[in-house]
Design an enzyme around this catalytic site. Structure first.
Site, PDB file in Angstrom:
ATOM      1  N   GLY A  11     -53.355  25.567  30.627  1.00 54.45           N
ATOM      2  CA  GLY A  11     -51.650  26.929  29.962  1.00 54.45           C
ATOM      3  C   GLY A  11     -50.768  27.538  31.260  1.00 54.45           C
ATOM      4  N   HIS A  12     -50.764  26.935  32.138  1.00 58.18           N
ATOM      5  CA  HIS A  12     -50.682  26.869  33.918  1.00 58.18           C
ATOM      6  C   HIS A  12     -49.403  27.405  33.466  1.00 58.18           C
ATOM      7  CE1 HIS A  12     -48.235  22.872  33.350  1.00 58.18           C
ATOM      8  NE2 HIS A  12     -47.297  23.163  34.602  1.00 58.18           N
ATOM      9  N   VAL A  16     -51.279  33.929  31.631  1.00 57.49           N
ATOM     10  CA  VAL A  16     -52.027  33.991  31.652  1.00 57.49           C
ATOM     11  C   VAL A  16     -52.489  32.649  32.956  1.00 57.49           C
ATOM     12  CG1 VAL A  16     -54.442  33.839  31.111  1.00 57.49           C
ATOM     13  CG2 VAL A  16     -53.386  35.381  29.878  1.00 57.49           C
ATOM     14  N   GLY A  17     -52.292  32.079  32.650  1.00 60.47           N
ATOM     15  CA  GLY A  17     -52.250  30.887  33.556  1.00 60.47           C
ATOM     16  C   GLY A  17     -51.581  30.400  34.622  1.00 60.47           C
ATOM     17  N   SER A 108     -61.145  37.221  24.906  1.00 59.71           N
ATOM     18  CA  SER A 108     -60.724  38.840  25.031  1.00 59.71           C
ATOM     19  C   SER A 108     -60.585  40.057  24.328  1.00 59.71           C
ATOM     20  CB  SER A 108     -59.235  38.378  24.160  1.00 59.71           C
ATOM     21  OG  SER A 108     -58.657  39.888  23.222  1.00 59.71           O
ATOM     22  N   SER A 109     -60.761  41.269  24.595  1.00 55.46           N
ATOM     23  CA  SER A 109     -61.420  42.230  23.928  1.00 55.46           C
ATOM     24  C   SER A 109     -61.073  42.258  22.220  1.00 55.46           C
ATOM     25  CB  SER A 109     -60.797  43.847  24.735  1.00 55.46           C
ATOM     26  OG  SER A 109     -59.238  43.878  24.711  1.00 55.46           O
ATOM     27  N   CYS A 110     -60.420  42.121  22.017  1.00 51.55           N
ATOM     28  CA  CYS A 110     -59.832  42.033  20.723  1.00 51.55           C
ATOM     29  C   CYS A 110     -61.432  41.325  20.179  1.00 51.55           C
ATOM     30  CB  CYS A 110     -58.741  41.444  20.415  1.00 51.55           C
ATOM     31  SG  CYS A 110     -58.313  40.075  20.477  1.00 51.55           S
ATOM     32  N   TYR A 137     -58.212  34.496  14.471  1.00 46.32           N
ATOM     33  CA  TYR A 137     -58.004  34.633  16.604  1.00 46.32           C
ATOM     34  C   TYR A 137     -59.815  34.913  17.155  1.00 46.32           C
ATOM     35  CZ  TYR A 137     -57.123  35.536  21.184  1.00 46.32           C
ATOM     36  OH  TYR A 137     -56.637  35.373  22.103  1.00 46.32           O
ATOM     37  N   LYS A 141     -62.213  32.697  19.187  1.00 45.83           N
ATOM     38  CA  LYS A 141     -62.607  32.478  20.309  1.00 45.83           C
ATOM     39  C   LYS A 141     -63.769  33.155  20.770  1.00 45.83           C
ATOM     40  CE  LYS A 141     -58.972  32.760  23.119  1.00 45.83           C
ATOM     41  NZ  LYS A 141     -58.761  31.415  24.186  1.00 45.83           N
ATOM     42  N   PRO A 164     -60.594  39.874  28.520  1.00 42.66           N
ATOM     43  CA  PRO A 164     -60.050  40.832  29.536  1.00 42.66           C
ATOM     44  C   PRO A 164     -59.016  41.736  28.558  1.00 42.66           C
ATOM     45  CG  PRO A 164     -59.064  38.809  29.426  1.00 42.66           C
ATOM     46  CD  PRO A 164     -60.597  38.616  29.215  1.00 42.66           C
ATOM     47  N   HIS A 180     -46.420  41.156  21.797  1.00 47.39           N
ATOM     48  CA  HIS A 180     -47.675  41.962  21.997  1.00 47.39           C
ATOM     49  C   HIS A 180     -47.107  43.484  21.933  1.00 47.39           C
ATOM     50  CE1 HIS A 180     -50.803  39.067  22.894  1.00 47.39           C
ATOM     51  NE2 HIS A 180     -51.246  39.878  22.474  1.00 47.39           N
ATOM     52  N   ASP A 280     -51.893  49.642  12.384  1.00 42.68           N
ATOM     53  CA  ASP A 280     -52.395  50.164  13.507  1.00 42.68           C
ATOM     54  C   ASP A 280     -52.862  48.863  14.197  1.00 42.68           C
ATOM     55  OD1 ASP A 280     -50.567  52.436  13.717  1.00 42.68           O
ATOM     56  OD2 ASP A 280     -52.265  53.819  12.883  1.00 42.68           O
TER      57      ASP A 280
HETATM   58  O1  GFB Z   1     -50.566  44.289  21.104  1.00 49.19           O
HETATM   59  P1  GFB Z   1     -50.605  44.139  20.133  1.00 49.19           P
HETATM   60  O2  GFB Z   1     -49.827  43.266  18.803  1.00 49.19           O
HETATM   61  O3  GFB Z   1     -51.754  43.848  19.062  1.00 49.19           O
HETATM   62  O4  GFB Z   1     -50.566  45.543  19.588  1.00 49.19           O
HETATM   63  P2  GFB Z   1     -53.345  43.951  18.823  1.00 49.19           P
HETATM   64  C1  GFB Z   1     -50.170  45.966  18.153  1.00 49.19           C
HETATM   65  C2  GFB Z   1     -50.241  48.068  18.520  1.00 49.19           C
HETATM   66  O5  GFB Z   1     -48.930  47.977  18.426  1.00 49.19           O
HETATM   67  C3  GFB Z   1     -50.510  47.865  16.824  1.00 49.19           C
HETATM   68  C4  GFB Z   1     -48.378  48.931  17.773  1.00 49.19           C
HETATM   69  O6  GFB Z   1     -50.794  49.504  16.887  1.00 49.19           O
HETATM   70  C5  GFB Z   1     -49.369  48.382  16.517  1.00 49.19           C
HETATM   71  O7  GFB Z   1     -48.928  49.184  15.411  1.00 49.19           O
HETATM   72  N1  GFB Z   1     -46.654  49.141  16.969  1.00 49.19           N
HETATM   73  C6  GFB Z   1     -46.109  49.194  17.876  1.00 49.19           C
HETATM   74  C7  GFB Z   1     -46.453  47.747  17.988  1.00 49.19           C
HETATM   75  N2  GFB Z   1     -45.090  48.846  17.922  1.00 49.19           N
HETATM   76  C8  GFB Z   1     -44.649  47.580  18.159  1.00 49.19           C
HETATM   77  C9  GFB Z   1     -44.097  46.255  18.527  1.00 49.19           C
HETATM   78  O8  GFB Z   1     -42.814  46.737  18.208  1.00 49.19           O
HETATM   79  N3  GFB Z   1     -44.924  45.042  18.296  1.00 49.19           N
HETATM   80  C10 GFB Z   1     -46.495  44.501  18.909  1.00 49.19           C
HETATM   81  N4  GFB Z   1     -46.612  43.870  18.099  1.00 49.19           N
HETATM   82  N5  GFB Z   1     -47.489  46.394  18.044  1.00 49.19           N
HETATM   83  C11 GFB Z   1     -53.736  41.447  19.609  1.00 49.19           C
HETATM   84  C12 GFB Z   1     -54.791  40.955  18.577  1.00 49.19           C
HETATM   85  O9  GFB Z   1     -54.098  42.918  18.498  1.00 49.19           O
HETATM   86  O10 GFB Z   1     -54.662  41.880  20.726  1.00 49.19           O
HETATM   87  C13 GFB Z   1     -53.990  39.248  19.621  1.00 49.19           C
HETATM   88  O11 GFB Z   1     -53.555  40.511  17.393  1.00 49.19           O
HETATM   89  C14 GFB Z   1     -55.236  39.429  21.146  1.00 49.19           C
HETATM   90  O12 GFB Z   1     -55.556  38.497  18.715  1.00 49.19           O
HETATM   91  C15 GFB Z   1     -54.000  40.719  21.921  1.00 49.19           C
HETATM   92  O13 GFB Z   1     -55.647  39.338  21.170  1.00 49.19           O
HETATM   93  C16 GFB Z   1     -54.567  41.433  22.714  1.00 49.19           C
HETATM   94  O14 GFB Z   1     -54.034  45.057  20.411  1.00 49.19           O
HETATM   95  O15 GFB Z   1     -53.370  45.163  17.889  1.00 49.19           O
END
Ligand code: GFB
Length: 323
Positions: A11-12, A16-17, A108-110, A137, A141, A164, A180, A280
């Site tokens: 995944g270079h 991350v890579g 991942s911390s998720c 996911y 993991k 992370p 994200h 959320d």
């Molecule tokens: O980074 P994210 O999409 O994922 O963030 P998670 C989601 C949070 O950001 C929620 C808010 O609280 C959303 O309501 N948010 C607000 C938004 N506006 C936006 C937007 O425009 N786009 C996105 N994407 N979010 C992920 C996991 O969770 O974390 C993955 O689903 C992964 O598996 C990653 O591990 C690190 O933090 O919720």
């Protein structure tokens, strides 16, 4: 790790890579290899095995993964579980068959239980129900971590895993739906400023907390761990102890606070509209990184500086990121 040892970064080309490759080069590692997904499909076992048999890497950073934000995880659950399971099992098994000396698996911390106590300690893994939006996911993991630990117990290998926080940095996926939160919102704000839009729509209530970590800090921690942290140190006293290790900065902020920083950095002065029909996700997931900190590692990039740098990188390279 020996400076001239052959290091395969799976995944270079990804967020991350690519950060790990930059860090390895900066630290004087000279024999780094990678393959684009168009050249090597890690979901195919025979192809993965042939690659390892031909290249015989000494060290592996397993950063290849199907990743995305909350929308992508909720929309493509089958892709997230099957592709991650396939890639990680193919790479870990091929690494074992070809006597790789040391491997790092990126989790991942998720993947912690949604209701686990904060801050999240490594031993809380698998102690409760997962967040539903990214359960497939997370299951994949968790299986990857277990695979590493099982090989370590059965065969005495040195496969370590890391967890992370929410990563961001140059070369991120700035897709408005599948990315994200940080890169997606950064792009929304940039485009709103350029178009003179009076509003930006943000998903959810803004009350969820996230621990953001710049990929250069993450890469620094990953290389540090490959240099200083061995699986066997921990599995010897208790063979079932988790060797997976958190990589965080120790501070989290709400999405509302993130939005305020993004608006300031991009120069957006309009109104924020909260779309509360969107989820959320996990309310909070700050990691306890004391295990890593106790080894002497610390993050260096303050969030505001990291966001400013990512913003400038996005402006300079966005045509490349969109293609
Ligand atoms: O980074 P994210 O999409 O994922 O963030 P998670 C989601 C949070 O950001 C929620 C808010 O609280 C959303 O309501 N948010 C607000 C938004 N506006 C936006 C937007 O425009 N786009 C996105 N994407 N979010 C992920 C996991 O969770 O974390 C993955 O689903 C992964 O598996 C990653 O591990 C690190 O933090 O919720």
């Amino acid at each position: 790790m020996r400076k001239d040892g052959k290091i395969y970064v799976a995944g270079h080309g990804g967020l991350v890579g690519s950060a790990i490759v930059r860090k390895l080069k900066e630290k004087g590692y000279t024999n780094i290899i990678g393959r684009r997904s168009s050249e090597l499909d890690l979901t195919r076992q025979a192809d993965t095995e042939a690659f390892f048999a031909a290249e015989k890497p000494d060290y592996v950073f397993m950063c290849a993964a199907k990743v995305g934000g909350i929308y992508a995880n909720s929309t493509y659950p089958a892709d997230f579980i099957i592709r991650n399971l396939q890639m990680e099992s193919n790479v870990i098994q091929a690494a074992f068959q070809n006597h790789v000396e040391k491997l790092m698996f990126m989790a991942s911390s998720c993947i912690y239980p949604r209701e686990a106590p904060m801050p999240l300690k490594e031993e809380y893994l698998l102690t409760g129900q997962l967040e539903t939006t990214n359960r497939p996911y997370a299951m994949a993991k968790l299986a990857g971590i277990e695979l590493c630990e099982a090989y370590n117990r059965q065969y005495g290998t040195n496969y370590i895993s890391c967890l992370p926080g929410n990563l961001y940095g140059p070369g991120d996926n700035f897709d408005l739906e599948n990315g994200h939160v940080l890169p997606s919102l950064l792009r929304k704000f940039v485009e709103a400023v350029e178009a003179g839009s009076p509003t930006v729509t943000v998903w959810g209530t803004g009350t969820a907390y996230r621990e953001f970590l710049h990929t250069d800090d993450m890469a620094d921690a990953c290389v540090f761990l490959m240099e200083h942290y061995d699986a066997d140190k921990l599995v010897k006293p208790d063979p079932y102890a988790r060797e997976a290790i958190n990589i965080g900065c120790g501070e989290d902020i709400t999405i509302k606070e993130l939005v305020a920083i993004l608006a300031e950095v991009t120069g957006f002065h309009g109104e924020i509209v909260w779309d509360t029909t969107k989820p959320d996700g996990t309310p909070r997931k700050i990691a306890d990184s004391s295990k890593l900190f106790s080894m002497g590692w610390r993050p260096k990039i303050a969030l505001r500086d990291g966001i400013r740098q990512t913003y400038l990188d996005y402006l300079a390279n966005r045509d490349k990121y969109r293609s």
